[in-house]
Write an enzyme that holds these catalytic residues in place. Structure first.
Site, short mmCIF file in Angstrom:
data_model
loop_
_atom_site.label_atom_id
_atom_site.label_comp_id
_atom_site.label_asym_id
_atom_site.label_seq_id
_atom_site.Cartn_x
_atom_site.Cartn_y
_atom_site.Cartn_z
N LYS A 289 -35.32 78.11 71.79
CA LYS A 289 -36.63 78.04 71.16
C LYS A 289 -37.68 77.75 72.23
O LYS A 289 -37.45 76.91 73.11
CB LYS A 289 -36.61 76.91 70.10
CG LYS A 289 -37.75 76.95 69.11
CD LYS A 289 -37.44 76.12 67.88
CE LYS A 289 -38.60 76.12 66.91
NZ LYS A 289 -38.27 75.50 65.63
N GLU A 375 -33.36 70.86 50.11
CA GLU A 375 -34.15 70.07 49.16
C GLU A 375 -33.37 69.78 47.88
O GLU A 375 -33.49 68.68 47.31
CB GLU A 375 -35.46 70.78 48.83
CG GLU A 375 -36.48 70.80 49.97
CD GLU A 375 -36.23 71.86 51.03
OE1 GLU A 375 -35.29 72.69 50.83
OE2 GLU A 375 -36.93 71.90 52.05
N ARG A 403 -38.22 73.76 45.44
CA ARG A 403 -36.84 74.24 45.51
C ARG A 403 -35.87 73.29 44.82
O ARG A 403 -34.80 73.70 44.40
CB ARG A 403 -36.43 74.47 46.96
CG ARG A 403 -35.09 75.08 47.04
CD ARG A 403 -34.82 75.74 48.35
NE ARG A 403 -35.57 76.97 48.51
CZ ARG A 403 -35.44 77.76 49.56
NH1 ARG A 403 -34.62 77.45 50.52
NH2 ARG A 403 -36.13 78.86 49.65
C1 LIG Z 1 -37.20 75.40 51.96
C2 LIG Z 1 -37.88 75.01 53.23
N1 LIG Z 1 -37.85 73.74 53.67
C3 LIG Z 1 -38.46 73.39 54.81
C4 LIG Z 1 -39.13 74.30 55.55
C5 LIG Z 1 -39.90 73.89 56.79
N2 LIG Z 1 -39.39 74.57 57.98
C6 LIG Z 1 -40.03 75.63 58.52
S1 LIG Z 1 -39.24 76.24 59.85
C7 LIG Z 1 -38.05 75.07 59.75
C8 LIG Z 1 -36.95 75.04 60.76
C9 LIG Z 1 -36.19 76.28 60.76
O1 LIG Z 1 -35.19 76.18 61.72
P1 LIG Z 1 -34.39 77.48 62.12
O2 LIG Z 1 -34.01 78.26 60.93
O3 LIG Z 1 -33.28 77.05 63.03
O4 LIG Z 1 -35.45 78.34 62.92
P2 LIG Z 1 -36.13 78.06 64.34
O5 LIG Z 1 -37.47 77.49 64.03
O6 LIG Z 1 -35.26 77.11 65.11
O7 LIG Z 1 -36.22 79.37 64.98
C10 LIG Z 1 -38.28 74.21 58.67
C11 LIG Z 1 -37.45 73.05 58.33
C12 LIG Z 1 -39.15 75.62 55.07
N3 LIG Z 1 -39.80 76.60 55.70
N4 LIG Z 1 -38.53 75.95 53.92
#
Ligand SMILES: Cc1ncc(C[n+]2csc(CCOP(=O)(O)OP(=O)(O)O)c2C)c(N)n1
Length: 642
Positions: A289, A375, A403
C-alpha cells in the site's frame, strides 16, 4: 503546467484498448507514468492515495489483458480506482476527484461504462462478479456485452462475511470468474484476525514443494507468444496445483502468491487464466500500500486517505482547526467513563483511528476490540458482551452500521440488551459522497421498540451523551454525532447523565418554535438571529432524544406556537416523523398547528463539502429562515411586493 509529470506513453492512452498496442516493456514504463499521474492528481484533490498506488501495475495488467468494459472489472470498496479512472476515459477530469460536480472517489455506474458496479462499502465485489458471470451464462444483455467478471478485493475486505458467502456460492456454482486478492497486509489500520494470519502464512512460509514443476505446467498452458514472459514468472507460481489452500477447499483454483508490482509476473498469469480458466479462480497478489511514494509508504496508514499535499515533501495542507473534533471528544469522554467503570469496553469494525478508539485501545488494550471489517459480527459480538454483563460501546460510522441492521434488530433490540451505539459520521459527510452519508440511522433505530436514540447538538452535549449511555442499563441506546470539528462551545468538566427522554429549551420566543435534533442547532441559531432582525423571535429547542420523545415539551411547544418546525440531519422517517406521529395521535393538527419537518431530501446527494451538500438539501440557516417566513406567510407577502 510545469509541475505535472512527464507522461509520454500515458498521453497515448485514452481507453484501455489503447494498451493492446504496447509491448510488455512499454507497459512497465506506462505503470511508472500512471503512478506519477495518480500522485500528482491526488496532491491537488486529496483522497485515497495509498490503495491506488498499490494497484498501479495490477490496473495496467488487468486492462491490457482483459477487454473492459465488456469484461467486468469490479473494484472492492473501490477507493483504489483512481489509476483505473485515469486509464478509462476520465484522465481529463481526474483532478476533479471528490469535488462538487467532479468525479466520484469511487466507482459509479452512472459515471462510466468502465465502472460496471459501484461500491464504497467493502466486500461486495465477489458477489457482484458472480452475478455478472451467471447473468452472462443465462443470456443477460447489457449494452457493452458480458464477458469475464474480475473482482479485485483487498485482504482487509476479505475479512468480511459477505466475501465468504460469495465464495461459498461461487465454488458451488463453478462459473468461470476471477477473484484477485490484493494482499498488502493492510486494511486502514493493520488488519486483524485469523484470516489475516492465514494469508500471511501462505507466502511467509514455503509450503509448496513442487512449485517449479507446477509453474512449468502453467507455462505450457499458455499460447506460444506468451511463453517467454511466463517463464520469468514461474518461480512465483508457487501455489499452482498444490490444492491445499482454503480457497481451493471452497472450490476456487488458487494461483499465487505473485508479486503484484512485477508486470513480468502479472501479465503471464492473467493471460494464462484468461486463456484457460473454466471455473472460479483466485489469484493471490502481494502488493505494498502506498507503493512508490515515500511519504505514503512511511505513513502509519500507508497513505490510506490524505488531504491535498505537496508532492515533493509529502506535507499535507490542512486548515487549522479551532475546536476539537467530535471523534476526539467522544474518545476522551469514553476513556473518562472507562476509568470509572471497568465494565465499559469498545468495539470497532476496522476503524480504530476513524472512530478514535485507537486512543481508547492505547489506554485500555484489553477492553478494546477491532473485529475487522465485520459490522454484523461487531454488533452481535457487542450483544454477547452485553448479555455477559459488560457495557459495550459499539462504535461505528452511521453508514457502516447499516450493514449490521438485522443484528441490531434481532440480537440487540429484541433481547433488549444494553449495547451502546456510538454513531460517528452522522449526517452528510462531504467528499465521500452518497455512499457514506449517515442519513438513515435515526429512521432505522427510532422505529425499534425500547431503543433510546439521541443526537448531540454540540461537543459538550456529546460528553453528556457518552455519560448517559454509560449509565443506562435498561436496553439499547444510541447517540449520533457528525464528522469534523465541534462548534467551539465551552466544555464541561465531566459528563453528566441526561434524563432519558428530556429535551431542553434554548431560547424562548413567540409564534414559531424551531425544534432541532442534532448539530443543525447552530444553523437554527443563525437563522433565529436573522429572523430577529426581521422582528420575529422564534423559540428554539434541542430535542436531544428522538426516542423516547419529550412529549411534554413538544406538546407545549405545539400548544404555545402558531407553527412548529423540526430539523434533523437525516432522511424522512426519523425524528420529524416521530414528532408528526405524536402530534397526529394527540389531535394537535385538528386544532390547526402549522407543522413542517426539515429532513434530507429524497435523493442521494453527490459529493461536495458538507456545507454545499446541506445547501443542496436546503438545510442551512438561510433555508431555515425561509421556511419560517414561508410558514408564517411572510415570505409570500415579500414576494408579492417584489
Ligand atoms: C462495510 C465497510 N466497513 C468499513 C469500511 C471502511 N474502509 C474503507 S477501506 C477499508 C480498508 C480496506 O482494506 P483492504 O480491503 O485491505 O484494502 P486496502 O485499502 O488495503 O487496499 C475500510 C475498513 C468500508 N469501506 N466498508
Amino acid at each position: 503546467m510545469t509541475d505535472r509529470p512527464d507522461t509520454p506513453l500515458l498521453d497515448r492512452v485514452n481507453r484501455p484498448a489503447d494498451l493492446k498496442n504496447f509491448s510488455d516493456a512499454e507497459l512497465v514504463k506506462l505503470s511508472h507514468e500512471l503512478r506519477a499521474e495518480t500522485i500528482s492528481a491526488v496532491s491537488e484533490t486529496g483522497g485515497h492515495l495509498g490503495a491506488g498506488l498499490g494497484v498501479v501495475e495490477l490496473t495496467v495488467a488487468i486492462h491490457s489483458v482483459f477487454d473492459t468494459p465488456k469484461d467486468k472489472l469490479i473494484w472492492d470498496v473501490s477507493h483504489q480506482c483512481y489509476p483505473h479512472k485515469i486509464l478509462t476515459e476520465r484522465r481529463d477530469r481526474i483532478r476533479t476527484l471528490r469535488m462538487k460536480d467532479g468525479l466520484s472517489g469511487f466507482t459509479k455506474r452512472s459515471e462510466s461504462p468502465y465502472d460496471p458496479f459501484g461500491a464504497a462499502h467493502s466486500s461486495t465485489s465477489i458477489s457482484a462478479a458472480l452475478g455478472f458471470s451467471v447473468a452472462r451464462d443465462l443470456g443477460g444483455n447489457v449494452p457493452e456485452g458480458l464477458g469475464d467478471a474480475i473482482a479485485v478485493i483487498g485482504d482487509g475486505s476479505m475479512s468480511a462475511g459477505m466475501a465468504y458467502e460469495a465464495m461459498n456460492n461461487a465454488g458451488h456454482l463453478k462459473k468461470r470468474m476471477f477473484v484477485i486478492l490484493n494482499d498488502n497486509e493492510m486494511s486502514i489500520a493493520p488488519p486483524v484476525g485469523a484470516m489475516s494470519t492465514y494469508l500471511s502464512r501462505l507466502y511467509a512460509e514455503e509450503p509448496f514443494q513442487d512449485f517449479k514443476a507446477a509453474a512449468k505446467g502453467a507455462v505450457s498452458m499458455l499460447p506460444g507468444p506468451f511463453r517467454e514472459g511466463a517463464k520469468r514468472a514461474k518461480d512465483m507460481l508457487k501455489g499452482m496445483a498444490v490444492g491445499g489452500t482454503l480457497f481451493e477447499q471452497l472450490g476456487f483454483s488458487y494461483l499465487g502468491p505473485i508479486d503484484g508490482h512485477d508486470l513480468n509476473q502479472l501479465l503471464p498469469v492473467l493471460r494464462t487464466v484468461k486463456a484457460r480458466a473454466t471455473g472460479p479462480v483466485l489469484i493471490h497478489v502481494i502488493t505494498k500500500k502506498g507503493k512508490g511514494y515515500g511519504p505514503a509508504e512511511a505513513a502509519r496508514d500507508k497513505g490510506h486517505a490524505t488531504a491535498k499535499f505537496n508532492v515533493l515533501t509529502g506535507e499535507q495542507k490542512k486548515a487549522p482547526s479551532n475546536a476539537p473534533s467530535y471523534t476526539r471528544v467522544f474518545a476522551d469522554s469514553l476513556i473518562a467513563e472507562a476509568a470509572k467503570d471497568d465494565k465499559i469496553c469498545a468495539v470497532t469494525a476496522a476503524m480504530p483511528d476513524g472512530t478514535g478508539l485507537n486512543l481508547f485501545a492505547e489506554r485500555y488494550p484489553s477492553r478494546c476490540f477491532d473485529v475487522g471489517i465485520a459490522e454484523q459480527h461487531g454488533v452481535t459480538f457487542s450483544a454477547g458482551l452485553a448479555a455477559g454483563g459488560m457495557k459495550p460501546f459499539c462504535t461505528m460510522y452511521s453508514t457502516f452500521l447499516q450493514r449490521g441492521y438485522d443484528q441490531v434488530v434481532h440480537d440487540v433490540a429484541i433481547q433488549r440488551l444494553p449495547v451502546r451505539f456510538a454513531i460517528d459520521r452522522a449526517g452528510l459527510v462531504g467528499a465521500d459522497g452518497a455512499t457514506h452519508a449517515g442519513a438513515f440511522d435515526v429512521a432505522f433505530l427510532a422505529n425499534l421498540p425500547d431503543f433510546v436514540v439521541m443526537a448531540a447538538a454540540d461537543e459538550a452535549e456529546l460528553v453528556h451523551m457518552v455519560a448517559t449511555a454509560a449509565a443506562y442499563d435498561d436496553g439499547p441506546i444510541a447517540f449520533r454525532f457528525p464528522r469534523g470539528e465541534g462548534a467551539g462551545v465551552t466544555m464541561p468538566e465531566r459528563g453528566e447523565p441526561l434524563e432519558i427522554g428530556k429535551g431542553r429549551i434554548i431560547a424562548e420566543g413567540k409564534r414559531v418554535a424551531l425544534l432541532s435534533f442534532g448539530t443543525r442547532l447552530s444553523e437554527v441559531e443563525k437563522a433565529a438571529e436573522a429572523l430577529r432582525a426581521k422582528g420575529i423571535t422564534p423559540t428554539i429547542a434541542d430535542a436531544r432524544f428522538a426516542k423516547p420523545l419529550d412529549r411534554e415539551m413538544i406538546l407545549s411547544l405545539a400548544a404555545d406556537h402558531e407553527a412548529l418546525i423540526t430539523i434533523e440531519e437525516g432522511a424522512v422517517g426519523g425524528f420529524g416523523s416521530h414528532v408528526a406521529q405524536l402530534l397526529a395521535d394527540e389531535g394537535v393538527f385538528d386544532a390547526g398547528l402549522k407543522y413542517r419537518s426539515m429532513v434530507l431530501p429524497d435523493i442521494f446527494i453527490d459529493q461536495a463539502s458538507p456545507a454545499d451538500r446541506y445547501a443542496v438539501a436546503g438545510m442551512n440557516a438561510e433555508h431555515i429562515e425561509a421556511k419560517v417566513l414561508d410558514v408564517l406567510g411572510i415570505a409570500s407577502i415579500g414576494a408579492q411586493r417584489a
